[in-house]
Design an enzyme around this catalytic site. Structure first.
Site, PDB file in Angstrom:
ATOM      1  N   ALA A  77       0.724  -1.310   0.037  1.00 36.89           N
ATOM      2  CA  ALA A  77       0.031  -0.080  -0.013  1.00 36.89           C
ATOM      3  C   ALA A  77       0.840   1.248   0.177  1.00 36.89           C
ATOM      4  O   ALA A  77       0.212   2.208  -0.628  1.00 36.89           O
ATOM      5  CB  ALA A  77      -0.976  -0.184   0.960  1.00 36.89           C
ATOM      6  N   GLN A 187      -6.928  -0.075   6.244  1.00 38.22           N
ATOM      7  CA  GLN A 187      -7.542  -0.383   7.524  1.00 38.22           C
ATOM      8  C   GLN A 187      -9.034  -0.831   7.557  1.00 38.22           C
ATOM      9  O   GLN A 187      -9.789  -0.942   8.545  1.00 38.22           O
ATOM     10  CB  GLN A 187      -7.260   0.571   8.818  1.00 38.22           C
ATOM     11  CG  GLN A 187      -5.551   0.545   8.873  1.00 38.22           C
ATOM     12  CD  GLN A 187      -5.197  -0.702   9.853  1.00 38.22           C
ATOM     13  OE1 GLN A 187      -5.738  -1.585  10.063  1.00 38.22           O
ATOM     14  NE2 GLN A 187      -3.779  -0.589   9.668  1.00 38.22           N
ATOM     15  N   THR A 245       7.233  -8.274 -13.657  1.00 34.41           N
ATOM     16  CA  THR A 245       6.304  -9.808 -13.908  1.00 34.41           C
ATOM     17  C   THR A 245       5.601  -9.916 -12.503  1.00 34.41           C
ATOM     18  O   THR A 245       6.120  -9.532 -11.255  1.00 34.41           O
ATOM     19  CB  THR A 245       7.516 -10.983 -14.010  1.00 34.41           C
ATOM     20  OG1 THR A 245       8.052 -10.684 -15.104  1.00 34.41           O
ATOM     21  CG2 THR A 245       6.714 -12.133 -14.065  1.00 34.41           C
ATOM     22  N   CYS A 332       5.425   2.195  12.235  1.00 31.28           N
ATOM     23  CA  CYS A 332       6.300   2.825  11.432  1.00 31.28           C
ATOM     24  C   CYS A 332       6.781   4.051  12.052  1.00 31.28           C
ATOM     25  O   CYS A 332       7.717   4.434  11.596  1.00 31.28           O
ATOM     26  CB  CYS A 332       5.497   3.364   9.838  1.00 31.28           C
ATOM     27  SG  CYS A 332       4.272   1.876   9.622  1.00 31.28           S
TER      28      CYS A 332
HETATM   29  C1  LIG Z   1      -0.016  -0.568   7.037  1.00 30.45           C
HETATM   30  C2  LIG Z   1      -0.691   0.770   6.356  1.00 30.45           C
HETATM   31  C3  LIG Z   1      -0.018   1.132   5.320  1.00 30.45           C
HETATM   32  C4  LIG Z   1       1.232   0.523   4.556  1.00 30.45           C
HETATM   33  O1  LIG Z   1       0.675  -0.674   4.079  1.00 30.45           O
HETATM   34  P1  LIG Z   1       2.017  -1.518   3.321  1.00 30.45           P
HETATM   35  O2  LIG Z   1       1.458  -2.589   2.562  1.00 30.45           O
HETATM   36  O3  LIG Z   1       2.668  -2.175   4.564  1.00 30.45           O
HETATM   37  O4  LIG Z   1       2.985  -0.511   2.666  1.00 30.45           O
HETATM   38  C5  LIG Z   1      -0.821   2.114   4.690  1.00 30.45           C
HETATM   39  N1  LIG Z   1      -1.831   2.860   5.154  1.00 30.45           N
HETATM   40  C6  LIG Z   1      -2.623   2.414   6.286  1.00 30.45           C
HETATM   41  C7  LIG Z   1      -3.651   3.035   6.939  1.00 30.45           C
HETATM   42  C8  LIG Z   1      -1.645   1.199   6.975  1.00 30.45           C
HETATM   43  O5  LIG Z   1      -2.340   0.761   8.067  1.00 30.45           O
END
Ligand SMILES: *Cc1c(COP(=O)(O)O)cnc(C)c1O
Length: 395
Positions: A77, A187, A245, A332
């Site tokens: 994400a 989420q 890929t 994070c």
């Molecule tokens: C965990 C999270 C992300 C990041 O997702 P990844 O796939 O680990 O990069 C982004 N937005 C929210 C709201 C998250 O909780």
């Protein structure tokens, strides 16, 4: 306390989740004998291509995308969020379109840091603060719109508080104003119903490892006819929108995880919510503890609380000793030991923000685990308050 559960009690599901056994099983054959490139025309390619199509169909259904829309697989994400913001900026460079973005103070760093980077390139960004309830209002968004606004990016549910923003209303507003609308729905998937059509969404980011799929795979939904400059140019995979890929095993696992997430929504809404509420009610009996956000406006699995007189980190380590995994907020941001930024944004004082503990459940948690957690949590608070130099019981 000695934890009676051999693997501990995992209550940090907003950081990442257990890979569903069914998802693991579904992908295994694609890690071994079925390894063809889905773009190849021989048998090895056609068998992975078929599995890929099936997984994509499940993902389309899971968010109610129409088959004319695009769901583009990404590595996570973070990539999806970066792509939307930077892709829109590339469009500004190419077409000289509108260069103002509206977002919030409480986005995930993948949005926040990207917006700050774009500001250095001349994009104007408005960061809206949620109201005292921790939720953004449609009026705030409406008031922030200018003739230069090209994109509104607002998360569906917050990763720290679990609070849900009025996405359908904001989507409707954006579309009436002719502004592109992106939502980080990481989420929301698997916790509440997500319908891209009903909510007037142009772009939606998701990540498999937040709904019991593997880490390192996610996606970006793009509404039919909406342009977005690619970040990855190359072999024209995924309709030329993202080259590279495809990771068939992980996509198959993500498809399975999406199906389980959607099928499990009712369980989430009833049973996960019941366990969350049981735990939350028990925590509320502790003196000087503050639960952030009205539970009716939260996803069913999340509690963010603040325990006066106890540093969040101290609480975390004490729980960890008891075999319980929780968080002080976004994993994070945990290296910086800064006050929880989401709590600061919703108006909590510094002390409260430093004492934040996030508990996030999943469908794999059991009643026995929650009962044990209630006991262990209360004991931790008692012990840590006894040795706390700052805690004075409020009358
Ligand atoms: C965990 C999270 C992300 C990041 O997702 P990844 O796939 O680990 O990069 C982004 N937005 C929210 C709201 C998250 O909780």
């Amino acid at each position: 306390m000695t934890c009676p559960f051999p693997n501990g009690v995992y209550l940090d599901n907003n950081a990442t989740t257990l890979l569903a056994p069914e998802a693991k099983e579904a992908m295994e054959v694609f890690l071994t004998s079925k390894y063809g490139n889905p773009n190849s025309l021989h048998k090895f390619g056609t068998e992975t291509h078929a599995a890929l199509s099936k997984a994509l169909d499940t993902i389309y259904e899971g968010i109610n995308a129409s088959d004319k829309d695009d769901v583009i697989i990404t590595s996570c994400a973070t990539e999806s969020n970066n792509w939307v913001l930077k892709g829109v900026y590339f469009d500004i460079l190419r077409h000289g379109t509108k260069n103002h973005i509206i977002t919030t103070e409480v986005e995930h760093p993948a949005i926040r840091a990207t917006c700050e980077f774009l500001e250095t390139l001349g994009v104007e960004v408005t960061y809206l603060s949620p109201n005292a309830e921790g939720i953004l209002s449609v009026e705030q968004v409406r008031d922030a719109i200018t003739p230069k606004t090209g994109l509104i990016s607002i998360m569906w549910a917050n990763n720290e508080t679990g609070l849900i923003h009025p996405i359908e209303e904001i989507g409707e507003l954006a579309h009436r104003a002719g502004i592109l609308f992106h939502t980080d729905a990481v989420q929301a998937i698997g916790k509440i119903p997500v319908d891209v059509q009903k909510s007037h969404i142009d772009f939606l980011s998701f990540s498999a490892h937040k709904f019991h799929g593997p880490k390192g795979i996610g996606g970006l939904y793009i509404k039919e006819g909406v342009e977005l400059t690619p970040l990855f140019h190359g072999g024209e995979h995924m309709h030329g929108r993202r080259s590279g890929t495809l990771n068939v095993p992980y996509i198959v696992a993500m498809g399975k995880a999406m199906q389980l997430a959607v099928d499990g929504l009712e369980y989430e809404e009833k049973e996960v919510r019941r366990l969350r509420d049981k735990l939350e009610n028990a925590l509320m009996e502790i003196s000087d503890i503050l639960i952030i956000g009205d539970r009716r406006h939260r996803v069913p699995n999340t509690i963010l609380c603040s325990i006066r007189g106890i540093e969040g980190e101290a609480m975390l380590w004490d729980l960890n000793k008891a075999g319980i995994a929780a968080s002080t907020g976004s994993a994070c941001a945990s290296e910086t030991l800064e006050a929880n930024p989401v709590m600061v944004a919703i108006g909590a004082d510094k002390e409260l923000a430093h004492t934040a503990v996030r508990i996030s459940l999943s469908r794999y948690n059991t009643e026995a685990e929650i009962d044990y957690t209630i006991e262990a949590f209360k004991k931790s608070v008692q012990r840590l308050r006894k040795i706390s130099s700052t805690y004075i019981k409020h009358a």
